[in-house]
Scaffold this motif. Structure first.
Motif, PDB file in Angstrom:
ATOM      1  N   UNK A  75       0.875  -1.169   0.000  1.00 17.46           N
ATOM      2  CA  UNK A  75       0.000   0.000   0.000  1.00 17.46           C
ATOM      3  C   UNK A  75       0.911   1.217   0.000  1.00 17.46           C
ATOM      4  N   UNK A  76       1.094   1.830  -1.163  1.00 19.45           N
ATOM      5  CA  UNK A  76       2.003   2.965  -1.308  1.00 19.45           C
ATOM      6  C   UNK A  76       1.565   4.155  -0.462  1.00 19.45           C
ATOM      7  N   UNK A  97      -9.448   6.011  13.241  1.00 20.17           N
ATOM      8  CA  UNK A  97     -10.512   5.042  12.967  1.00 20.17           C
ATOM      9  C   UNK A  97     -10.042   3.940  12.027  1.00 20.17           C
ATOM     10  N   UNK A  98      -9.005   4.218  11.242  1.00 23.67           N
ATOM     11  CA  UNK A  98      -8.475   3.218  10.314  1.00 23.67           C
ATOM     12  C   UNK A  98      -7.657   2.146  11.035  1.00 23.67           C
ATOM     13  N   UNK A  99      -7.335   2.400  12.307  1.00 26.96           N
ATOM     14  CA  UNK A  99      -6.583   1.446  13.111  1.00 26.96           C
ATOM     15  C   UNK A  99      -7.492   0.678  14.067  1.00 26.96           C
ATOM     16  N   UNK A 100      -8.797   0.729  13.835  1.00 21.94           N
ATOM     17  CA  UNK A 100      -9.750   0.036  14.688  1.00 21.94           C
ATOM     18  C   UNK A 100     -10.405  -1.115  13.932  1.00 21.94           C
ATOM     19  N   UNK A 101     -10.672  -2.199  14.657  1.00 25.23           N
ATOM     20  CA  UNK A 101     -11.438  -3.281  14.038  1.00 25.23           C
ATOM     21  C   UNK A 101     -12.919  -2.976  14.177  1.00 25.23           C
ATOM     22  N   UNK A 102     -13.757  -3.848  13.671  1.00 22.49           N
ATOM     23  CA  UNK A 102     -15.203  -3.568  13.682  1.00 22.49           C
ATOM     24  C   UNK A 102     -15.802  -3.544  15.080  1.00 22.49           C
ATOM     25  N   UNK A 103     -15.069  -4.069  16.067  1.00 21.20           N
ATOM     26  CA  UNK A 103     -15.554  -4.057  17.448  1.00 21.20           C
ATOM     27  C   UNK A 103     -15.041  -2.857  18.241  1.00 21.20           C
ATOM     28  N   UNK A 104     -14.269  -1.975  17.581  1.00 18.21           N
ATOM     29  CA  UNK A 104     -13.761  -0.784  18.249  1.00 18.21           C
ATOM     30  C   UNK A 104     -12.436  -0.976  18.948  1.00 18.21           C
ATOM     31  N   UNK A 114      -9.890  -1.204   6.133  1.00 22.04           N
ATOM     32  CA  UNK A 114      -9.570   0.173   5.752  1.00 22.04           C
ATOM     33  C   UNK A 114      -8.280   0.244   4.933  1.00 22.04           C
ATOM     34  N   UNK A 115      -7.756  -0.888   4.531  1.00 16.69           N
ATOM     35  CA  UNK A 115      -6.445  -0.958   3.880  1.00 16.69           C
ATOM     36  C   UNK A 115      -6.462  -0.425   2.444  1.00 16.69           C
ATOM     37  N   UNK A 117      -7.277   2.168   0.282  1.00 16.47           N
ATOM     38  CA  UNK A 117      -7.620   3.592   0.425  1.00 16.47           C
ATOM     39  C   UNK A 117      -8.585   4.103  -0.636  1.00 16.47           C
ATOM     40  N   UNK A 118      -8.393   3.678  -1.883  1.00 14.88           N
ATOM     41  CA  UNK A 118      -9.187   4.235  -2.983  1.00 14.88           C
ATOM     42  C   UNK A 118     -10.612   3.683  -3.031  1.00 14.88           C
ATOM     43  N   UNK A 119     -10.981   2.867  -2.058  1.00 13.52           N
ATOM     44  CA  UNK A 119     -12.392   2.500  -1.933  1.00 13.52           C
ATOM     45  C   UNK A 119     -13.207   3.713  -1.515  1.00 13.52           C
ATOM     46  N   UNK A 120     -12.595   4.598  -0.741  1.00 14.34           N
ATOM     47  CA  UNK A 120     -13.305   5.774  -0.219  1.00 14.34           C
ATOM     48  C   UNK A 120     -12.699   7.097  -0.679  1.00 14.34           C
ATOM     49  N   UNK A 121     -11.396   7.141  -0.836  1.00 14.05           N
ATOM     50  CA  UNK A 121     -10.711   8.384  -1.169  1.00 14.05           C
ATOM     51  C   UNK A 121     -10.428   8.448  -2.668  1.00 14.05           C
TER      52      UNK A 121
END
Length: 150
Positions: A75-76, A97-104, A114-115, A117-121
């Motif tokens: 992941x560049x 928030x990108x360092x959290x799992x689905x349970x917080x 969240x790995x 990035x271009x899914x959202x950004x």
């Protein structure tokens, strides 16, 4: 008899719908027909952050990412934006928030969900909108409301 009437109604409805000129990005081309596409818009590479239009909107990428590799092995983006690198690169750190799992629970590395990035950004471009947009920022609505009440 009823089945024939139903079949005729479906055929009539389909012919009516298909004969209408429905605007699409394919510009009336048949699905099995090749279409020449518009050139790709130029990325804006001035490194200036753009304000967000609504709360929780993923930030827009203010630089070129054309040859960035983002796959299972690399992941560049994280070469500059990870927690460990931001001090040296002066890039914006990836949100906690990108360092959290689905349970917080907090993780040592970016969460697998969240790995990519271009899914959202997305990168900023000078592209004209493909469809109309009547979105109004809540700040603008509040300002109009305030002016009307004065």
């Amino acid at each position: 008899m009823m089945l024939r009437i139903l079949a005729c109604a479906i055929l009539l409805f389909s012919a009516t719908v298909l004969s209408q000129n429905v605007a699409t990005l394919r510009k009336q081309a048949a699905l099995d027909q090749e279409v020449t596409t518009e050139p790709i818009a130029n990325e804006i590479t001035n490194d200036l952050k753009v304000s967000r239009n609504y709360p929780m909107q993923p930030p827009i990428i203010p630089h070129n990412i054309r040859d960035y590799q983002i796959d299972l092995n690399v992941n560049t983006c994280l070469a500059c934006h990870s927690r460990r690198k931001v001090t040296n690169t002066q890039a914006t750190m990836v949100s906690v928030t990108h360092y959290m799992d689905r349970d917080g629970n907090f993780l040592a590395a970016v969460s697998p969900r969240r790995y990519f990035c271009t899914q959202c950004h997305v990168s900023q471009t000078d592209a004209a909108p493909l469809v109309g947009n009547s979105f109004v920022d809540v700040k603008e609505l509040m300002a109009v409301s305030k002016n009307e009440n004065e």
